[in-house]
Motif scaffolding. Sequence first.
Motif, PDB file in Angstrom:
ATOM      1  N   GLN A   1      11.354  -0.660 -14.566  1.00 54.44           N
ATOM      2  CA  GLN A   1      12.321  -0.489 -15.648  1.00 54.44           C
ATOM      3  C   GLN A   1      11.880   0.607 -16.612  1.00 54.44           C
ATOM      4  OE1 GLN A   1      15.284  -2.201 -15.372  1.00 54.44           O
ATOM      5  NE2 GLN A   1      15.889  -0.702 -16.881  1.00 54.44           N
TER       6      GLN A   1
ATOM      7  N   GLN B   1      19.935   2.549  -5.514  1.00 55.29           N
ATOM      8  CA  GLN B   1      20.615   1.282  -5.763  1.00 55.29           C
ATOM      9  C   GLN B   1      20.796   1.072  -7.271  1.00 55.29           C
ATOM     10  OE1 GLN B   1      18.639  -2.096  -3.991  1.00 55.29           O
ATOM     11  NE2 GLN B   1      19.931  -3.563  -5.057  1.00 55.29           N
ATOM     12  N   TYR B   2      19.762   1.345  -8.048  1.00 54.32           N
ATOM     13  CA  TYR B   2      19.819   1.199  -9.505  1.00 54.32           C
ATOM     14  C   TYR B   2      20.898   2.118 -10.094  1.00 54.32           C
ATOM     15  CZ  TYR B   2      18.276   1.191 -14.377  1.00 54.32           C
ATOM     16  OH  TYR B   2      18.218   1.086 -15.750  1.00 54.32           O
ATOM     17  N   LEU B   3      20.913   3.371  -9.685  1.00 53.50           N
ATOM     18  CA  LEU B   3      21.893   4.325 -10.203  1.00 53.50           C
ATOM     19  C   LEU B   3      23.318   3.887  -9.859  1.00 53.50           C
ATOM     20  CD1 LEU B   3      20.094   7.696  -9.355  1.00 53.50           C
ATOM     21  CD2 LEU B   3      20.289   6.596 -11.597  1.00 53.50           C
ATOM     22  N   LYS B   4      23.517   3.397  -8.657  1.00 57.28           N
ATOM     23  CA  LYS B   4      24.842   2.932  -8.241  1.00 57.28           C
ATOM     24  C   LYS B   4      25.263   1.691  -9.025  1.00 57.28           C
ATOM     25  CE  LYS B   4      24.561   4.898  -3.620  1.00 57.28           C
ATOM     26  NZ  LYS B   4      24.338   4.650  -2.201  1.00 57.28           N
ATOM     27  N   GLU B   5      24.336   0.732  -9.197  1.00 55.63           N
ATOM     28  CA  GLU B   5      24.645  -0.495  -9.938  1.00 55.63           C
ATOM     29  C   GLU B   5      25.005  -0.199 -11.391  1.00 55.63           C
ATOM     30  OE1 GLU B   5      21.281  -3.100  -9.572  1.00 55.63           O
ATOM     31  OE2 GLU B   5      21.725  -3.563  -7.470  1.00 55.63           O
ATOM     32  N   LYS B   6      24.347   0.772 -11.983  1.00 54.96           N
ATOM     33  CA  LYS B   6      24.578   1.123 -13.386  1.00 54.96           C
ATOM     34  C   LYS B   6      25.686   2.173 -13.554  1.00 54.96           C
ATOM     35  CE  LYS B   6      21.131  -1.376 -14.907  1.00 54.96           C
ATOM     36  NZ  LYS B   6      21.336  -2.609 -15.621  1.00 54.96           N
ATOM     37  N   ASN B   7      26.302   2.568 -12.434  1.00 59.82           N
ATOM     38  CA  ASN B   7      27.353   3.593 -12.453  1.00 59.82           C
ATOM     39  C   ASN B   7      26.892   4.894 -13.095  1.00 59.82           C
ATOM     40  OD1 ASN B   7      29.384   2.056 -11.143  1.00 59.82           O
ATOM     41  ND2 ASN B   7      29.687   0.925 -13.058  1.00 59.82           N
ATOM     42  N   ILE B   8      25.693   5.292 -12.781  1.00 61.39           N
ATOM     43  CA  ILE B   8      25.135   6.542 -13.285  1.00 61.39           C
ATOM     44  C   ILE B   8      25.387   7.609 -12.230  1.00 61.39           C
ATOM     45  CG2 ILE B   8      23.027   7.744 -13.979  1.00 61.39           C
ATOM     46  CD1 ILE B   8      21.982   4.926 -14.869  1.00 61.39           C
TER      47      ILE B   8
ATOM     48  N   ASN C   1      13.825   4.162 -17.286  1.00 67.05           N
ATOM     49  CA  ASN C   1      14.132   4.552 -18.657  1.00 67.05           C
ATOM     50  C   ASN C   1      13.522   5.923 -18.970  1.00 67.05           C
ATOM     51  OD1 ASN C   1      15.213   4.076 -21.332  1.00 67.05           O
ATOM     52  ND2 ASN C   1      13.088   3.799 -21.959  1.00 67.05           N
TER      53      ASN C   1
ATOM     54  N   LEU D   1      15.762   8.576 -17.109  1.00 63.70           N
ATOM     55  CA  LEU D   1      17.136   8.679 -17.596  1.00 63.70           C
ATOM     56  C   LEU D   1      17.251   8.972 -19.087  1.00 63.70           C
ATOM     57  CD1 LEU D   1      18.612   5.675 -15.608  1.00 63.70           C
ATOM     58  CD2 LEU D   1      18.888   8.116 -15.096  1.00 63.70           C
ATOM     59  N   ASN D   2      16.286   8.523 -19.865  1.00 60.75           N
ATOM     60  CA  ASN D   2      16.404   8.656 -21.316  1.00 60.75           C
ATOM     61  C   ASN D   2      15.292   9.495 -21.943  1.00 60.75           C
ATOM     62  OD1 ASN D   2      18.728   6.934 -21.491  1.00 60.75           O
ATOM     63  ND2 ASN D   2      17.347   5.232 -21.074  1.00 60.75           N
TER      64      ASN D   2
END
Length: 180
Positions: free
Chosen positions: A132, A12-19, A136, A139-140
């Motif tokens: 969060q 859901q997070y990846l989809k919301e952030k368009n990742i 992070n 992803l980072n």
Amino acid sequence: MLKKEIKKVILQYLKEKNIPFRYLNEENRPIKIESLDTLYLFTEIPEIFSGCVETCVRFKDEYLYCQSYYGQPVVHNKEEAIRAARIINYLNMHLSYDCNSLYEHTFIMDETAGDVFNGCMMRYEIFSQHFQESMNHILNYSVQQILDVYKPIFYYVHRAWDYHRATKVAIDQELMGKKG
């Protein structure tokens, strides 16, 4: 949270952030999409030899395992494997990252594929408490960490630098990261 819930929240997070991401079917057999337990992420980085850093997130029963690696093998023969093992041992013994209090990374060389990657185990209960920060991290941070050691690893393995220069650059890179 359980594996199924964590997977759902991450997707859901990846989809919301368009990742962009994709599932990997590592079993190479027909399987329902909700049963797939590996996500694949990709970051373009033109400055490195492979042009990218790839990240896999594997959902296990009690934890997820995150690993980031260069998009192509670093090691191609026995001599390079020995050199890679030496620099990776140095990195694991001498570099300490601020994140190690929550998630600890280890640099690893896959002798079969020739890949060098950083690996990190994330227990689901810690992940859910620090969502969060965990995202992070995947992803980072994980990508940046393997990118930070690219030159010392790659140039030492391929004989462009000697051991002293590679270890000095690795330490200098770590110190620059702590100052910034």
